[in-house]
Design a protein around this motif. Structure first.
Motif: not given
Length: 910
Positions: A250-252, A539-541, A550-553, A558-561
């Motif tokens: 995701r970062y690169i 998170a996904p397995g 595909d998730l944002p970095t 978010d504490r709620a997750i």
């Protein structure tokens, strides 16, 4: 207690009786402190041209220090102290406090790359807790104001009068966290007698650019101001690569989009090969080329600046007020742990029978066999913004009494991002500290000083200190575990009263008594540690790599997750009385003998609190990772003497320290629970049922924390010998030699923490199993970290005076250190009492031993009226020195010295 009693007896035996040969000589009067201060002011204001030519003088000038909180001659100060002016600091390439390391006897400064945290060691003692829960073992004061966070010493050093490094307990006069020493940075003050300024530019290799400036101006007869600044920018000195084969892209993604596919049967490193399953599991078996990174914004680059504005106001002839504001900004890529290629080189590769079938080096892990390289998938970031406000009010009430009020404020904002595993395994991992991380502190201190020609002189005072830290960050293992820390209010409140007095038995013999009472409270209000993993839906397995990328970095911010958290509300209080007994004796006007017996204290601490319920058994879990105070008693016997008609200064000190409950921090499991999650096999792959679905069950899960233990007892002794010699007109030789002996003297049975997976051939789960007696070890008899038995340091310079043409001054500095250990584990001492699976002869390729090393610096300076031009080089022999680290994934890794650097420095005074 027996050791403390012995120390007291030894000290008393030295004090009484005084030998007849040391009888008082009234003709050898000790200079008063008032006279010393007047001479120091005279020296400070001497003509700049004369200062530049000082190397041609045949005597060594007096150096004024404030090691006893008042101005005294360095050679008449009964403390082991080293002092450096700004000219010396610039010559030796000192940009921050950490660059002082080799210049001071028995001092070492390393950097933990996670938060670019400096760790100062002195006389074998350091603090390894880099978090907001930890305190340093060496106090740092800026113009008399205590700086609590270790990152504060990264602030650039420029335009200083001098830097003083005090060794030994300084608790009586300097207070908290000075158990083994203290560093005082005294900035240059505005002057009333002239307008002057200085500009410096310094280009260097690795595309380095440095600029400094200073301007001093008296506005009126009673007010003057001074402005100084420094800017430094440099490319990374390592070869960096982005890895398109790691699990988390995701970062690169934008940096490796055009990476070429390579043949998976040749031309790839172990890094790429070990990650083949990531792509294969997602239907993409291709391995892609590593992508070279831009050195201008890769790990170990530099991009920082600082400035200071200060003013001095003389309200009356007896009242002076100083006020300064300073700002420092670092906006670089920070650091990352590197693999020690020199240590790894030549390690045998063995088959299942133990037979050697080849040799390995770093090229089996990375593109080259070189320490200075990194393969990562997380761009580094280190942002540090520090603002200081410092003030000092001095009121000379009369000829005998002076009142001083000091106040200071410090504010830090910090952010960071770091790749944690450096492509050494397929698990991936990164650490982030986000906006909202930082600290602010303030300090107020009042002093009443009585120092003149009276028989009894004293200093009494009181201070209050407050610090509040906030931490918001997380650790991300994208294949499994996540942890987020939200600690908005961790605070320390401390106050102290102190006094120290010196009584002149006669003109030569002086007795000193000091006492300090300190009280400290630490508290966490509202702190939370959020915990989650892929198996419980955070998170996904691991098999859903495409979904992850595909998730944002910022998804894990978010504490709620997170499905659960630990509340870290905690509080602890400690109080202590430190004392000091000392005697000093002037054999004559050139020789001082001194001794003291003193104590030091570092408060205990609070830690993360784990409150949980085992979901299977219903058992309540409650663990608070608090730790006890650290105490030390030190005996020091020393001398200072001037020889050869003032052309040679010698200073020597023997010391013995008895430590109790020394604080040591590390990562480990503090408790265990159970979780219902996907079961894994011995290769850590999820076990699938007949339908291809994950198989779930109850598994033991550790509650892991960075926590502090107490080492029951340790003893340290050593000798420090400093010299400064003018052997001929224009020449100067100065440096030191040290001997140091450290040992853990009491049983300390703890769980082995030095790469247990590789050293015992077990799984991670087994390495944290509290019932695994295989890992239990007694560290009694081990040496303390970074405590070489011998050190030698020498600087030699000579000024060739060419008349009107100017002066040329070549100089060189040689530093040698004996071997030592980087950690407290002393791995090679435990091959017989622990069941290592690594062959004894292979231990040296991954252990914590640091071999002896030598570094060489040098340069040539040219003086011509108001100009100074210098060509310089540091670490000219390109020595690779590891300063911090341990082992992981079967390789030694950590932080290292910079490779060879060189450049040009041009200064103009006006």
């Amino acid at each position: 207690m027996k050791r403390k009693l012995l120390l007291t007896i030894l000290c008393l035996l030295m004090i009484f009786p005084i030998p007849p040969a040391f009888a008082a000589d009234p003709s050898a009067d000790k200079p008063s402190l008032e006279q010393t201060a007047q001479q120091a002011e005279k020296d400070e204001d001497e003509d700049e041209d004369k200062k530049k030519a000082k190397d041609g003088r045949r005597i060594i000038e007096s150096v004024t220090v404030t090691a006893t909180r008042v101005e005294t001659d360095l050679m008449k100060t009964p403390i082991a102290v080293s002092a450096f002016d700004q000219d010396t600091l610039d010559q030796q390439g000192v940009q921050t406090v950490r660059d002082l390391a080799n210049m001071v006897p028995n001092m070492d400064i390393a950097t933990i790359n996670g938060q670019s945290t400096p760790i100062i060691s002195m006389r074998g003692v350091r603090s390894t807790n880099e978090t907001e829960l930890g305190d340093p073992a060496v106090g740092v004061h800026l113009d008399g104001i205590y700086s609590p966070r270790m990152q504060g010493v990264l602030a650039m050093m420029f335009d200083n009068e001098r830097v003083e490094v005090l060794r030994g307990p300084q608790g009586t006069l300097f207070g908290r966290n000075s158990t083994v020493g203290n560093i005082n940075i005294i900035s240059a003050k505005p002057k009333f007698d002239r307008i002057d300024g200085k500009v410096t530019v310094a280009p260097g290799n690795y595309n380095a650019k440095e600029m400094q400036g200073m301007f001093n101006m008296p506005v009126t007869d009673t007010f003057a101001f001074r402005v100084a600044s420094r800017y430094y920018k440099r490319d990374s000195y390592i070869d960096g690569y982005w890895d398109p084969n790691q699990y988390d892209q995701r970062y690169i993604n934008g940096l490796v989009a055009d990476a070429d596919v390579i043949n998976p049967t040749s031309g790839y490193t172990r890094t790429q090969h070990s990650n083949w399953w990531i792509g294969f599991a997602n239907g993409d078996p291709n391995i892609r080329e590593l992508v070279p990174a831009d050195p201008s914004d890769f790990y170990f680059n530099a991009n920082e600046y600082a400035f200071r504005v200060s003013g001095r106001y003389k309200a009356t002839d007896n009242v002076t007020f100083d006020l300064s504001y300073q700002k420092f900004r670092n906006n670089s890529a920070g650091g990352v742990d590197l693999v020690n290629a020199e240590k790894l080189r030549g390690r045998p590769v063995r088959d299942e029978t133990g037979a050697v079938i080849g040799l390995s080096d770093a090229s089996t892990l990375f593109p080259e066999d070189d320490t200075y390289q990194a393969v990562v998938n997380v761009p580094g970031r280190f942002y540090l913004d520090i603002q200081y406000l410092r003030s000092n009010l001095t009121w000379d009430i009369n000829n005998d009494l002076t009142f001083i009020y000091q106040a200071g404020y410090e504010h830090q904002d910090r952010e960071s991002a770091q790749d944690m595993e450096q492509s050494l395994n397929a698990w991936d991992g990164a650490m982030f500290f986000l906006p909202g991380t930082g600290s602010e502190s303030y300090m107020h201190e009042v002093q009443l000083q009585s120092y003149s020609d009276k028989k009894f002189n004293f200093i009494v005072g009181a201070n209050v200190f407050h610090e509040q830290t906030s931490t918001f960050g997380y650790y991300d293992n994208p294949i499994n575990d996540k942890s987020l820390w939200d600690q908005p209010n961790r605070a320390s409140d401390a106050w102290a009263v102190f006094g120290q007095g010196t009584y002149a038995v006669n003109d030569r013999l002086h007795l000193t008594v000091g006492l300090r009472h300190s009280d400290e409270t630490k508290e966490d209000v509202g702190g939370r540690t959020f915990i989650g993993n892929n198996d419980n839906g955070v998170a996904p397995g691991w098999w859903e790599r495409f979904a992850l990328n595909d998730l944002p970095t910022d998804i894990w911010h978010d504490r709620a997750i997170y499905p659960e958290f630990n509340a870290n509300d905690n509080k602890g209080s400690w109080s202590h009385n430190d004392w000091r007994l000392g005697v000093d004796y002037d054999m004559n006007e050139d020789t001082l003998l001194y001794s003291y017996l003193a104590t030091g204290f570092k408060a205990g601490g609070i830690g993360d609190v784990f409150r949980d319920t085992n979901p299977r058994t219903g058992e309540e879990i409650h663990v608070a990772t608090a730790f006890d105070p650290e105490e030390v008693t030190t005996l020091e016997l020393g001398f200072k003497t001037r020889l050869l008609d003032g052309r040679m200064n010698l200073r020597g000190a023997y010391f013995f320290s008895d430590y109790e409950q020394m604080q040591y921090a590390s990562v480990g499991a503090v408790a265990f629970t159970e979780r219902w999650e996907a079961l894994r096999d011995s290769l850590n792959q999820i076990i699938l049922d007949e339908n291809g679905e994950p198989t779930f069950g109850w598994v033991t899960a550790p509650l892991t924390a960075y926590y502090t233990q107490n080492v029951p007892g340790a003893e340290i002794q050593g000798f420090e010998f400093e010299y400064d010699l003018v052997p001929w007109t224009g020449g100067r030789i100065y440096g030191y030699a040290t001997w140091l002996d450290t040992e853990i003297t009491e049983d300390w049975i703890t769980k082995w923490d030095y790469d247990p997976v590789a050293y015992f051939g077990i799984s991670y789960e087994e390495s944290i199993d509290p019932n695994n007696g295989l890992l239990e070890v007694n560290l009694k008899g081990n040496e303390l970290a970074v405590s070489p038995e011998y050190k030698l340091h020498l600087t030699a310079e000579h000024a060739f005076i060419l008349g009107d043409l100017g002066t040329i001054q070549p100089w060189t500095t040689v530093h040698w250190e004996d071997d030592s250990y980087l950690t407290i584990w002393n791995v090679d001492k435990h091959v017989d009492d622990l069941d290592f699976v690594i062959a004894d002869e292979d231990i040296r390729f991954t252990d914590d031993k640091r071999e002896a090393y030598t570094t060489l610096n040098g340069g040539i300076r040219f003086f011509q009226k108001d100009w100074v031009v210098e060509v310089y080089g540091y670490n000219l022999t390109n020595e690779i020195v590891q300063y911090w680290g341990g082992a992981a994934e079967g390789v030694a890794k950590g932080s290292f010295s910079m490779p060879r650097t060189y450049g040009l420095r041009i200064s103009y005074d006006f």
